[in-house]
Design a protein around this motif. Sequence first.
Motif, PDB file in Angstrom:
ATOM      1  N   TYR A 113       0.838  -1.206   0.000  1.00  0.00           N
ATOM      2  CA  TYR A 113       0.000   0.000   0.000  1.00  0.00           C
ATOM      3  C   TYR A 113       0.870   1.251   0.000  1.00  0.00           C
ATOM      4  CZ  TYR A 113      -3.207   3.585   1.757  1.00  0.00           C
ATOM      5  OH  TYR A 113      -3.925   4.734   1.922  1.00  0.00           O
ATOM      6  N   ARG A 114       1.890   1.289   0.838  1.00  0.00           N
ATOM      7  CA  ARG A 114       2.772   2.458   0.904  1.00  0.00           C
ATOM      8  C   ARG A 114       3.494   2.659  -0.434  1.00  0.00           C
ATOM      9  NH1 ARG A 114       2.231   3.560   6.221  1.00  0.00           N
ATOM     10  NH2 ARG A 114       2.658   1.982   7.830  1.00  0.00           N
ATOM     11  N   GLU A 115       3.983   1.560  -0.983  1.00  0.00           N
ATOM     12  CA  GLU A 115       4.707   1.658  -2.254  1.00  0.00           C
ATOM     13  C   GLU A 115       3.783   2.151  -3.365  1.00  0.00           C
ATOM     14  OE1 GLU A 115       8.082  -1.836  -1.539  1.00  0.00           O
ATOM     15  OE2 GLU A 115       6.134  -2.368  -2.414  1.00  0.00           O
ATOM     16  N   GLN A 116       2.547   1.658  -3.364  1.00  0.00           N
ATOM     17  CA  GLN A 116       1.604   2.056  -4.410  1.00  0.00           C
ATOM     18  C   GLN A 116       1.235   3.530  -4.294  1.00  0.00           C
ATOM     19  OE1 GLN A 116      -2.174   2.485  -4.093  1.00  0.00           O
ATOM     20  NE2 GLN A 116      -2.125   3.069  -6.250  1.00  0.00           N
ATOM     21  N   LYS A 117       1.024   4.017  -3.070  1.00  0.00           N
ATOM     22  CA  LYS A 117       0.631   5.409  -2.872  1.00  0.00           C
ATOM     23  C   LYS A 117       1.770   6.386  -3.161  1.00  0.00           C
ATOM     24  CE  LYS A 117      -3.621   4.770  -2.085  1.00  0.00           C
ATOM     25  NZ  LYS A 117      -4.601   5.246  -3.092  1.00  0.00           N
ATOM     26  N   LEU A 118       2.993   5.950  -2.979  1.00  0.00           N
ATOM     27  CA  LEU A 118       4.131   6.835  -3.232  1.00  0.00           C
ATOM     28  C   LEU A 118       4.639   6.751  -4.671  1.00  0.00           C
ATOM     29  CD1 LEU A 118       6.176   6.443   0.080  1.00  0.00           C
ATOM     30  CD2 LEU A 118       4.874   8.439  -0.683  1.00  0.00           C
ATOM     31  N   LYS A 119       4.155   5.781  -5.414  1.00  0.00           N
ATOM     32  CA  LYS A 119       4.602   5.622  -6.796  1.00  0.00           C
ATOM     33  C   LYS A 119       4.276   6.878  -7.612  1.00  0.00           C
ATOM     34  CE  LYS A 119       4.377   2.386 -10.685  1.00  0.00           C
ATOM     35  NZ  LYS A 119       3.760   1.126 -11.183  1.00  0.00           N
ATOM     36  N   GLY A 120       5.266   7.397  -8.266  1.00  0.00           N
ATOM     37  CA  GLY A 120       5.061   8.575  -9.114  1.00  0.00           C
ATOM     38  C   GLY A 120       5.120   9.901  -8.392  1.00  0.00           C
ATOM     39  N   THR A 121       5.322   9.885  -7.067  1.00  0.00           N
ATOM     40  CA  THR A 121       5.369  11.139  -6.308  1.00  0.00           C
ATOM     41  C   THR A 121       6.760  11.756  -6.275  1.00  0.00           C
ATOM     42  OG1 THR A 121       5.856  10.037  -4.202  1.00  0.00           O
ATOM     43  CG2 THR A 121       3.515  10.323  -4.793  1.00  0.00           C
ATOM     44  N   GLY A 122       7.780  10.954  -6.612  1.00  0.00           N
ATOM     45  CA  GLY A 122       9.154  11.413  -6.444  1.00  0.00           C
ATOM     46  C   GLY A 122       9.750  11.006  -5.106  1.00  0.00           C
ATOM     47  N   VAL A 123       8.967  10.271  -4.302  1.00  0.00           N
ATOM     48  CA  VAL A 123       9.425   9.827  -2.991  1.00  0.00           C
ATOM     49  C   VAL A 123       9.502   8.302  -2.982  1.00  0.00           C
ATOM     50  CG1 VAL A 123       8.850   9.680  -0.539  1.00  0.00           C
ATOM     51  CG2 VAL A 123       8.496  11.822  -1.766  1.00  0.00           C
ATOM     52  N   THR A 124      10.617   7.779  -2.489  1.00  0.00           N
ATOM     53  CA  THR A 124      10.841   6.337  -2.410  1.00  0.00           C
ATOM     54  C   THR A 124      10.696   5.872  -0.965  1.00  0.00           C
ATOM     55  OG1 THR A 124      12.388   6.427  -4.268  1.00  0.00           O
ATOM     56  CG2 THR A 124      12.511   4.488  -2.827  1.00  0.00           C
ATOM     57  N   PRO A 125       9.893   4.836  -0.704  1.00  0.00           N
ATOM     58  CA  PRO A 125       9.792   4.322   0.662  1.00  0.00           C
ATOM     59  C   PRO A 125      11.003   3.477   1.033  1.00  0.00           C
ATOM     60  CG  PRO A 125       8.417   3.020  -0.799  1.00  0.00           C
ATOM     61  CD  PRO A 125       8.999   4.123  -1.640  1.00  0.00           C
ATOM     62  N   VAL A 126      11.385   3.534   2.310  1.00  0.00           N
ATOM     63  CA  VAL A 126      12.525   2.781   2.826  1.00  0.00           C
ATOM     64  C   VAL A 126      12.052   2.008   4.049  1.00  0.00           C
ATOM     65  CG1 VAL A 126      14.876   2.926   3.755  1.00  0.00           C
ATOM     66  CG2 VAL A 126      14.118   4.571   2.015  1.00  0.00           C
ATOM     67  N   PHE A 127      12.450   0.717   4.140  1.00  0.00           N
ATOM     68  CA  PHE A 127      11.989  -0.158   5.225  1.00  0.00           C
ATOM     69  C   PHE A 127      13.195  -0.800   5.917  1.00  0.00           C
ATOM     70  CE2 PHE A 127       8.782   0.055   1.905  1.00  0.00           C
ATOM     71  CZ  PHE A 127       7.598   0.310   2.604  1.00  0.00           C
ATOM     72  N   PRO A 128      13.873  -0.079   6.811  1.00  0.00           N
ATOM     73  CA  PRO A 128      15.138  -0.588   7.370  1.00  0.00           C
ATOM     74  C   PRO A 128      14.991  -1.781   8.304  1.00  0.00           C
ATOM     75  CG  PRO A 128      14.503   1.471   8.425  1.00  0.00           C
ATOM     76  CD  PRO A 128      13.577   1.287   7.266  1.00  0.00           C
ATOM     77  N   LEU A 129      13.786  -2.032   8.823  1.00  0.00           N
ATOM     78  CA  LEU A 129      13.592  -3.160   9.749  1.00  0.00           C
ATOM     79  C   LEU A 129      12.911  -4.355   9.088  1.00  0.00           C
ATOM     80  CD1 LEU A 129      12.313  -1.207  12.908  1.00  0.00           C
ATOM     81  CD2 LEU A 129      14.666  -1.663  12.193  1.00  0.00           C
ATOM     82  N   TRP A 130      12.731  -4.310   7.791  1.00  0.00           N
ATOM     83  CA  TRP A 130      11.905  -5.288   7.099  1.00  0.00           C
ATOM     84  C   TRP A 130      12.412  -6.712   7.287  1.00  0.00           C
ATOM     85  CZ3 TRP A 130       7.176  -5.125   5.557  1.00  0.00           C
ATOM     86  CH2 TRP A 130       6.674  -6.096   4.689  1.00  0.00           C
ATOM     87  N   GLU A 131      11.490  -7.573   7.719  1.00  0.00           N
ATOM     88  CA  GLU A 131      11.703  -9.018   7.875  1.00  0.00           C
ATOM     89  C   GLU A 131      12.790  -9.385   8.880  1.00  0.00           C
ATOM     90  OE1 GLU A 131      11.999 -10.741   3.951  1.00  0.00           O
ATOM     91  OE2 GLU A 131       9.807 -10.861   3.805  1.00  0.00           O
ATOM     92  N   ARG A 132      13.085  -8.480   9.806  1.00  0.00           N
ATOM     93  CA  ARG A 132      13.941  -8.880  10.925  1.00  0.00           C
ATOM     94  C   ARG A 132      13.095  -9.709  11.892  1.00  0.00           C
ATOM     95  NH1 ARG A 132      17.847  -3.951  12.817  1.00  0.00           N
ATOM     96  NH2 ARG A 132      18.102  -5.420  14.557  1.00  0.00           N
ATOM     97  N   PRO A 133      13.578 -10.851  12.353  1.00  0.00           N
ATOM     98  CA  PRO A 133      12.803 -11.669  13.291  1.00  0.00           C
ATOM     99  C   PRO A 133      12.386 -10.840  14.499  1.00  0.00           C
ATOM    100  CG  PRO A 133      14.740 -12.856  12.509  1.00  0.00           C
ATOM    101  CD  PRO A 133      14.881 -11.456  12.022  1.00  0.00           C
ATOM    102  N   THR A 134      11.089 -10.851  14.805  1.00  0.00           N
ATOM    103  CA  THR A 134      10.583  -9.857  15.743  1.00  0.00           C
ATOM    104  C   THR A 134      10.994 -10.105  17.201  1.00  0.00           C
ATOM    105  OG1 THR A 134       8.464 -11.033  15.755  1.00  0.00           O
ATOM    106  CG2 THR A 134       8.661  -9.127  14.315  1.00  0.00           C
ATOM    107  N   LEU A 135      11.225 -11.343  17.596  1.00  0.00           N
ATOM    108  CA  LEU A 135      11.686 -11.569  18.965  1.00  0.00           C
ATOM    109  C   LEU A 135      13.105 -11.022  19.133  1.00  0.00           C
ATOM    110  CD1 LEU A 135      11.259 -12.621  21.794  1.00  0.00           C
ATOM    111  CD2 LEU A 135      12.021 -14.888  21.006  1.00  0.00           C
ATOM    112  N   ALA A 136      13.963 -11.309  18.164  1.00  0.00           N
ATOM    113  CA  ALA A 136      15.332 -10.782  18.212  1.00  0.00           C
ATOM    114  C   ALA A 136      15.324  -9.262  18.112  1.00  0.00           C
ATOM    115  CB  ALA A 136      16.173 -11.383  17.085  1.00  0.00           C
TER     116      ALA A 136
END
Length: 263
Positions: A113-136
Amino acid sequence: MSSRPKALISWSSGKDSAFALHEVRRAGEFDVVGALTTVTETFGRVSIHGVRQEILLAQLNAAGLPPHIVPIPYPCPNEIYEARMGEAVAYAVREGVTHIIFGDLYLADIRAYREQKLKGTGVTPVFPLWERPTLALAHAMIASRMEAYLATVDRKKLPAAFAGRKFDLQLLADLPAGVDPCGENGEFHTCVTAGPMFAQNLAVTAGERIERDGYAYCDLVLGPGADEDVGAALIVARARKEIADGGPLLPKDAVDRIANGKN
């Protein structure tokens, strides 16, 4: 003058956005120039988390981040939310922002959803915590000396008594089976009061617990001696600049109320 790309942090007042800021600053790839937050204007609180606006402003003052406040009504139809966020993103682009940093962990539909809404705006989304195991990840947050309270809990997933508890090792041990350690499925939302992303700790106390619409909220309150005026001055200066530039993200009467101490 920094040659790094300018970025905003999507700031929820909680641990995931705070730790995402910490990780991005450690990596040094982006110049984080502000924090983008939706505030429910009906209550003067951070949307979903229910954190008071004065705590939000104190957080951003401690993090050294100018606030980009997006006011939304309650309830908020999706078309209003998307229109106001679109205005906020357009303003950020005019300010030279090219990236927005999100603290999302693994919910693919939210990321899409975030990627779709920002597409074409000139802004790129960044996800620095993506898929890090949540307990760790939860353990890494606590080990970093980040401190947070559970501000909101979903009563379908957690007892109301969890609202107001500290996010610590004991809390992780007490979570029922099936509850994500970082609350990524909406089990709980937090409010950060200290950590390596802040220049100073926030003096916050856990106040009254209230229940509404299937959720339990703990009313977190800035303690005696907390510097609320600095945060208010920060948001007023930012909002008045936006008005001058053809904004605003906050209505002028709201800016005046904050300036006069009536937020």
